[in-house]
Design a protein around this motif. Structure first.
Motif, mmCIF file in Angstrom:
data_model
loop_
_atom_site.group_PDB
_atom_site.id
_atom_site.type_symbol
_atom_site.label_atom_id
_atom_site.label_comp_id
_atom_site.label_asym_id
_atom_site.label_seq_id
_atom_site.Cartn_x
_atom_site.Cartn_y
_atom_site.Cartn_z
ATOM 1 N N ILE A 64 35.975 45.578 35.681
ATOM 2 C CA ILE A 64 36.583 44.348 35.180
ATOM 3 C C ILE A 64 38.006 44.597 34.676
ATOM 4 C CG2 ILE A 64 36.427 42.586 33.365
ATOM 5 C CD1 ILE A 64 34.315 42.137 35.451
ATOM 6 N N ILE A 65 38.199 45.681 33.957
ATOM 7 C CA ILE A 65 39.524 45.962 33.385
ATOM 8 C C ILE A 65 40.544 46.171 34.509
ATOM 9 C CG2 ILE A 65 40.835 47.666 32.033
ATOM 10 C CD1 ILE A 65 38.177 47.943 30.309
ATOM 11 N N ASP A 66 40.158 46.904 35.563
ATOM 12 C CA ASP A 66 41.073 47.105 36.703
ATOM 13 C C ASP A 66 41.420 45.772 37.362
ATOM 14 O OD1 ASP A 66 41.107 49.777 36.313
ATOM 15 O OD2 ASP A 66 39.768 50.287 37.986
ATOM 16 N N LEU A 67 40.386 44.940 37.537
ATOM 17 C CA LEU A 67 40.569 43.639 38.189
ATOM 18 C C LEU A 67 41.565 42.781 37.403
ATOM 19 C CD1 LEU A 67 39.002 42.147 40.556
ATOM 20 C CD2 LEU A 67 37.550 41.159 38.786
ATOM 21 N N VAL A 68 41.405 42.763 36.094
ATOM 22 C CA VAL A 68 42.257 41.918 35.254
ATOM 23 C C VAL A 68 43.685 42.472 35.174
ATOM 24 C CG1 VAL A 68 42.634 41.105 32.889
ATOM 25 C CG2 VAL A 68 40.364 40.938 33.919
ATOM 26 N N LYS A 69 43.807 43.776 35.051
ATOM 27 C CA LYS A 69 45.157 44.361 34.971
ATOM 28 C C LYS A 69 45.947 44.050 36.233
ATOM 29 C CE LYS A 69 44.795 48.197 31.748
ATOM 30 N NZ LYS A 69 44.639 49.662 31.632
ATOM 31 N N GLU A 70 45.271 44.142 37.369
ATOM 32 C CA GLU A 70 45.924 43.847 38.649
ATOM 33 C C GLU A 70 46.347 42.371 38.698
ATOM 34 O OE1 GLU A 70 44.171 43.958 43.004
ATOM 35 O OE2 GLU A 70 43.762 45.817 41.908
ATOM 36 N N ARG A 71 45.469 41.513 38.201
ATOM 37 C CA ARG A 71 45.736 40.062 38.246
ATOM 38 C C ARG A 71 46.904 39.671 37.343
ATOM 39 N NH1 ARG A 71 47.411 36.064 38.933
ATOM 40 N NH2 ARG A 71 46.519 33.959 39.040
ATOM 41 N N ILE A 72 46.951 40.209 36.119
ATOM 42 C CA ILE A 72 48.003 39.762 35.192
ATOM 43 C C ILE A 72 49.363 40.370 35.521
ATOM 44 C CG2 ILE A 72 46.431 39.195 33.285
ATOM 45 C CD1 ILE A 72 47.143 41.758 31.907
ATOM 46 N N ALA A 73 49.381 41.338 36.456
ATOM 47 C CA ALA A 73 50.676 41.894 36.895
ATOM 48 C C ALA A 73 51.352 40.976 37.908
ATOM 49 C CB ALA A 73 50.459 43.282 37.493
ATOM 50 N N GLN A 74 50.626 39.960 38.399
ATOM 51 C CA GLN A 74 51.211 39.065 39.409
ATOM 52 C C GLN A 74 52.218 38.102 38.769
ATOM 53 O OE1 GLN A 74 47.839 37.409 41.543
ATOM 54 N NE2 GLN A 74 47.178 39.447 42.189
ATOM 55 N N ASP A 75 53.171 37.650 39.607
ATOM 56 C CA ASP A 75 54.306 36.854 39.122
ATOM 57 C C ASP A 75 53.895 35.609 38.344
ATOM 58 O OD1 ASP A 75 55.912 38.655 40.293
ATOM 59 O OD2 ASP A 75 56.409 37.419 42.052
ATOM 60 N N ASP A 76 52.827 34.922 38.803
ATOM 61 C CA ASP A 76 52.485 33.648 38.158
ATOM 62 C C ASP A 76 51.964 33.838 36.724
ATOM 63 O OD1 ASP A 76 50.102 34.825 39.043
ATOM 64 O OD2 ASP A 76 49.109 32.893 39.283
ATOM 65 N N CYS A 77 51.761 35.074 36.304
ATOM 66 C CA CYS A 77 51.289 35.316 34.939
ATOM 67 C C CYS A 77 52.432 35.619 33.972
ATOM 68 C CB CYS A 77 50.283 36.462 34.912
ATOM 69 S SG CYS A 77 48.756 36.033 35.761
ATOM 70 N N ALA A 78 53.665 35.599 34.479
ATOM 71 C CA ALA A 78 54.807 35.981 33.640
ATOM 72 C C ALA A 78 54.919 35.098 32.405
ATOM 73 C CB ALA A 78 56.088 35.951 34.455
ATOM 74 N N LYS A 79 54.644 33.783 32.548
ATOM 75 C CA LYS A 79 54.799 32.937 31.357
ATOM 76 C C LYS A 79 53.491 32.714 30.595
ATOM 77 C CE LYS A 79 54.943 28.865 34.256
ATOM 78 N NZ LYS A 79 55.296 27.505 34.418
ATOM 79 N N GLY A 80 52.480 33.446 30.979
ATOM 80 C CA GLY A 80 51.235 33.384 30.235
ATOM 81 C C GLY A 80 50.047 33.159 31.140
ATOM 82 N N PHE A 81 48.870 33.028 30.523
ATOM 83 C CA PHE A 81 47.639 32.820 31.294
ATOM 84 C C PHE A 81 46.524 32.431 30.341
ATOM 85 C CE2 PHE A 81 48.560 37.366 30.630
ATOM 86 C CZ PHE A 81 47.594 37.661 29.682
ATOM 87 N N LEU A 82 45.461 31.929 30.948
ATOM 88 C CA LEU A 82 44.266 31.575 30.186
ATOM 89 C C LEU A 82 43.126 32.456 30.674
ATOM 90 C CD1 LEU A 82 42.690 29.553 28.335
ATOM 91 C CD2 LEU A 82 42.251 28.252 30.407
ATOM 92 N N PHE A 83 42.602 33.301 29.812
ATOM 93 C CA PHE A 83 41.428 34.097 30.161
ATOM 94 C C PHE A 83 40.175 33.273 29.915
ATOM 95 C CE2 PHE A 83 43.570 38.408 29.047
ATOM 96 C CZ PHE A 83 43.869 38.664 30.372
#
Ligand code: AP5
Ligand code: ZN
Length: 216
Positions: A64-83
């Motif tokens: 899970i941690i690998d999956l999430v780290k990879e996801r939040i490195a993507q451009d659309d997460c630059a201004k934030g995200f909702l987990f």
């Protein structure tokens, strides 16, 4: 803005996530939706996690941690995200701290277990988008059909009553302690704000309470 939605299975995280992401223009990161997509596409990850998910147990922290780290490195997460559905264990939350990922708001949606068991039997889902409905409380415009794509709705494999009860036990044991983890973090450094919203009532009223909390 970075937000964590906490709450038992069926508390309404996915239902409320739609309104939060719309309001703030941030992507929803649902580890559950990501894993279900992997199962549907029969990827190596999907094949590995299917049995665990069907039993209502948690997938291992490393995956899970690998999956999430990879996801939040993507451009659309630059201004934030909702987990949504992450973190679910103390090690997952600690991994974000260690990676320097600061969180602005932690919002818990609180619903009693018996109410959840009642809700889950009526849930219908559009797996490709993660949109969920309820046959009585939150019905689609046309029975059995997703509002936006016109595709058929299905019942999730882990929504059988026995599995729901397993998922609730896992929640109380492994995920609920995160409320204390973040409350302590708020007291110590004041960066994160913690909120608790009552998750019983109309979807609309709960959305109002959720958006009010996040605007604090
Ligand atoms: P995941 O997909 O995260 O499931 P969950 O947390 O168990 O939550 P749900 O999606 O079941 O519920 P929800 O809170 O989103 O409720 P919803 O809005 O749909 O995880 C699934 C599995 O994946 C886990 O068991 C685990 O195996 C694995 N996994 C995922 N993330 C993981 C992680 N980080 N670590 C390890 N393993 C992980 O609403 C529920 C129903 O109620 C719907 O029918 C809805 O229409 C209805 N409803 C919503 N609001 C209301 C209301 N106010 N009144 C009446 N009904 C309502
Ligand atoms: Zn969900």
């Amino acid at each position: 803005m970075r937000v964590i939605l906490l709450g038992a299975p069926g508390a309404g995280k996915g239902t409320q996530a739609r309104f939060i992401t719309e309001q703030y223009g941030i992507p929803q990161i649902s580890t559950g939706d990501m894993l279900r997509a992997a199962i549907k596409n029969e990827t190596p990850l999907g094949l590995k996690v299917k049995a665990v998910m069907d039993a209502g147990q948690l997938v291992s922290d490393d995956i899970i941690i690998d999956l999430v780290k990879e996801r939040i490195a993507q451009d659309d997460c630059a201004k934030g995200f909702l987990f949504d559905g992450f973190p679910r264990t103390i090690p997952q939350a600690q991994a974000m701290v260690d990676a320097g990922v600061d969180i602005d708001h932690v919002l818990e949606i609180a619903v009693e277990d018996e109410e959840i068991v009642k809700r889950m039997s009526g849930r219908r889902a559009h797996l490709a988008s993660g949109r969920t409905y309820h046959v009585i409380y939150n019905p689609p415009k046309v029975e059995g059909i997703d509002d936006e794509t016109g595709e058929p709705l299905v019942q999730r494999d882990d929504d059988k009553e026995e599995t729901v009860r397993n998922r609730l036990a896992v929640y109380h044991e492994q995920t609920k302690p995160l409320v204390g983890f973040y409350t302590e973090m708020a007291e110590n450094n004041g960066k994160v704000k913690c909120h608790r919203v009552e998750g019983v009532g109309s979807v609309e009223d709960i959305t109002k309470a959720v958006l009010a909390a996040l605007s604090e």
